[in-house]
Design a protein around this motif. Structure first.
Motif, PDB file in Angstrom:
ATOM      1  N   ALA A  66       1.102  -1.197   0.168  1.00 22.01           N
ATOM      2  CA  ALA A  66       0.003  -0.100   0.005  1.00 22.01           C
ATOM      3  C   ALA A  66       0.669   1.183  -0.052  1.00 22.01           C
ATOM      4  O   ALA A  66       0.472   2.176  -0.667  1.00 22.01           O
ATOM      5  CB  ALA A  66      -0.970  -0.013   1.139  1.00 22.01           C
ATOM      6  N   GLN A  67       2.055   1.100   0.618  1.00 19.91           N
ATOM      7  CA  GLN A  67       2.839   2.404   0.891  1.00 19.91           C
ATOM      8  C   GLN A  67       3.635   2.463  -0.397  1.00 19.91           C
ATOM      9  O   GLN A  67       3.722   3.742  -1.120  1.00 19.91           O
ATOM     10  CB  GLN A  67       3.904   2.191   1.906  1.00 19.91           C
ATOM     11  CG  GLN A  67       3.073   2.498   3.395  1.00 19.91           C
ATOM     12  CD  GLN A  67       4.107   1.763   4.475  1.00 19.91           C
ATOM     13  OE1 GLN A  67       5.339   1.313   4.216  1.00 19.91           O
ATOM     14  NE2 GLN A  67       3.629   2.077   5.528  1.00 19.91           N
ATOM     15  N   THR A  68       3.923   1.466  -1.128  1.00 20.74           N
ATOM     16  CA  THR A  68       4.599   1.575  -2.522  1.00 20.74           C
ATOM     17  C   THR A  68       3.595   2.042  -3.554  1.00 20.74           C
ATOM     18  O   THR A  68       4.046   2.823  -4.295  1.00 20.74           O
ATOM     19  CB  THR A  68       5.203   0.080  -2.883  1.00 20.74           C
ATOM     20  OG1 THR A  68       6.061  -0.377  -1.985  1.00 20.74           O
ATOM     21  CG2 THR A  68       5.720  -0.012  -4.280  1.00 20.74           C
TER      22      THR A  68
ATOM     23  N   THR B 293      -3.813   6.915   4.217  1.00 25.57           N
ATOM     24  CA  THR B 293      -4.454   7.385   5.462  1.00 25.57           C
ATOM     25  C   THR B 293      -3.638   6.546   6.384  1.00 25.57           C
ATOM     26  O   THR B 293      -2.743   5.623   6.140  1.00 25.57           O
ATOM     27  CB  THR B 293      -5.793   7.190   5.492  1.00 25.57           C
ATOM     28  OG1 THR B 293      -6.024   5.728   5.182  1.00 25.57           O
ATOM     29  CG2 THR B 293      -6.741   7.736   4.683  1.00 25.57           C
ATOM     30  N   GLY B 294      -4.071   6.844   7.845  1.00 31.52           N
ATOM     31  CA  GLY B 294      -3.744   5.800   8.977  1.00 31.52           C
ATOM     32  C   GLY B 294      -1.990   5.664   9.338  1.00 31.52           C
ATOM     33  O   GLY B 294      -1.405   6.508   8.864  1.00 31.52           O
ATOM     34  N   LYS B 295      -1.865   4.457   9.508  1.00 33.22           N
ATOM     35  CA  LYS B 295      -0.410   3.914   9.773  1.00 33.22           C
ATOM     36  C   LYS B 295       0.482   4.294   8.388  1.00 33.22           C
ATOM     37  O   LYS B 295       1.499   4.517   8.452  1.00 33.22           O
ATOM     38  CB  LYS B 295      -0.211   2.470  10.296  1.00 33.22           C
ATOM     39  CG  LYS B 295      -0.843   2.405  11.443  1.00 33.22           C
ATOM     40  CD  LYS B 295      -0.441   0.815  12.088  1.00 33.22           C
ATOM     41  CE  LYS B 295      -1.186   0.821  13.515  1.00 33.22           C
ATOM     42  NZ  LYS B 295      -0.906  -0.686  14.063  1.00 33.22           N
ATOM     43  N   ASP B 296      -0.043   4.097   7.158  1.00 33.23           N
ATOM     44  CA  ASP B 296       0.647   4.286   5.882  1.00 33.23           C
ATOM     45  C   ASP B 296       1.172   5.794   5.715  1.00 33.23           C
ATOM     46  O   ASP B 296       2.208   5.898   5.613  1.00 33.23           O
ATOM     47  CB  ASP B 296       0.036   3.751   4.615  1.00 33.23           C
ATOM     48  CG  ASP B 296      -0.142   2.098   4.705  1.00 33.23           C
ATOM     49  OD1 ASP B 296       0.599   1.534   5.149  1.00 33.23           O
ATOM     50  OD2 ASP B 296      -1.286   1.714   4.290  1.00 33.23           O
ATOM     51  N   ARG B 297       0.256   6.491   6.182  1.00 37.93           N
ATOM     52  CA  ARG B 297       0.602   7.901   6.015  1.00 37.93           C
ATOM     53  C   ARG B 297       1.845   8.270   7.279  1.00 37.93           C
ATOM     54  O   ARG B 297       2.600   8.927   6.832  1.00 37.93           O
ATOM     55  CB  ARG B 297      -0.547   8.788   6.178  1.00 37.93           C
ATOM     56  CG  ARG B 297      -0.443  10.451   6.225  1.00 37.93           C
ATOM     57  CD  ARG B 297      -1.602  11.098   6.356  1.00 37.93           C
ATOM     58  NE  ARG B 297      -2.179  10.952   7.665  1.00 37.93           N
ATOM     59  CZ  ARG B 297      -1.742  11.666   8.919  1.00 37.93           C
ATOM     60  NH1 ARG B 297      -0.387  12.161   8.836  1.00 37.93           N
ATOM     61  NH2 ARG B 297      -2.242  11.357   9.922  1.00 37.93           N
TER      62      ARG B 297
END
Length: 244
Positions: free
Chosen positions: A9-11, A38-42
């Motif tokens: 998701a981050q990639t 959003t959330g932890k990814d952000r």
């Protein structure tokens, strides 16, 4: 490979923000790409200094940082973390193909993914956003000459400064088509103004035979290298090559 692998998701967020090549909000991301940050990814991408996020209304707007562009280049070089299956396989194949094109043409990701409106009519170099304040390490961001700090520096611009840059490059280059660090180049220009040199370099990058690129190994950069970098397309660049 990068020290800390990103999640799929981050990639995906990194690649989408690279394609956007500018600030974009979560609602815009959802509408255009069906993906939001959003959330932890952000928070993790913010903590890693790869993405800069700010609150806009009830949502967030995001933009790749210089480190984010550098990390994207690493992901393209080493292979993205994509889920198994046909979609993930297609993404890895596409990334491989883009990296092959970059390697063959000696371009940067910022040049490849520059928005059309940013380079129309030749008014901006690839990836540079017209009208956006140019933030350069060790220099002010004001665009008003009256508020520019007096450095006692030379104010030569245009072809005179371009000629001086070319002459300095020839003195410093160890061989034809060799890379020269901007820290060494600036030191050899005899006190030319910081902003004038930056503007000259931004014009020269669109000229035949001129390449200005980031240094691949960011960890090897010295404080002088960081300070001497010129920012083009939200990407700090540290090396120049002027071909014959």
């Amino acid at each position: 490979m990068p020290d800390k692998p990103l999640t799929p998701a981050q990639t995906a967020a990194l690649i989408i923000l690279m394609v956007e090549a500018g600030e974009v909000t979560n609602p815009e991301l959802a509408e255009r790409w069906g993906h939001t940050l959003t959330g932890k990814d952000r928070t993790q991408l913010n903590d890693l200094k790869l993405v800069e996020s700010k609150k806009v209304g009830r949502s967030y707007a995001h933009m790749l940082t210089d480190a984010g562009w550098a990390r994207a280049a690493e992901e393209f070089r080493d292979g993205v973390n994509a889920p198994k299956g046909s979609v993930g396989g297609a993404l890895r194949a596409l990334v491989f193909g883009v990296h092959r094109f970059i390697r063959r043409t000696d371009q940067t990701l910022a040049e490849v993914f520059a928005r059309d409106e940013d380079v129309r009519d030749g008014t901006a170099t690839p990836g540079e956003v017209p009208g956006k304040p140019r933030t350069v390490p060790g220099a002010g961001t004001s665009q008003d000459p009256e508020t520019r700090p007096d450095t006692g520096a030379d104010t030569n611009t245009g072809t005179d400064l371009e000629t001086r840059i070319r002459d300095a490059y020839r003195r410093l280059a160890s061989a034809p088509n060799a890379w020269v660090g901007l820290a060494s180049l600036r030191a050899s220009l005899g006190g030319a103004g910081r902003r004038e040199v930056d503007d000259a370099l931004r014009l020269m990058i669109a000229m035949p035979g001129v390449r200005i690129v980031p240094f691949d190994n960011q960890k090897a950069l010295t404080p002088d290298d960081h300070d001497a970098a010129v920012v083009i397309g939200d990407q700090a660049r540290h090396l120049i090559m002027i071909g014959a």
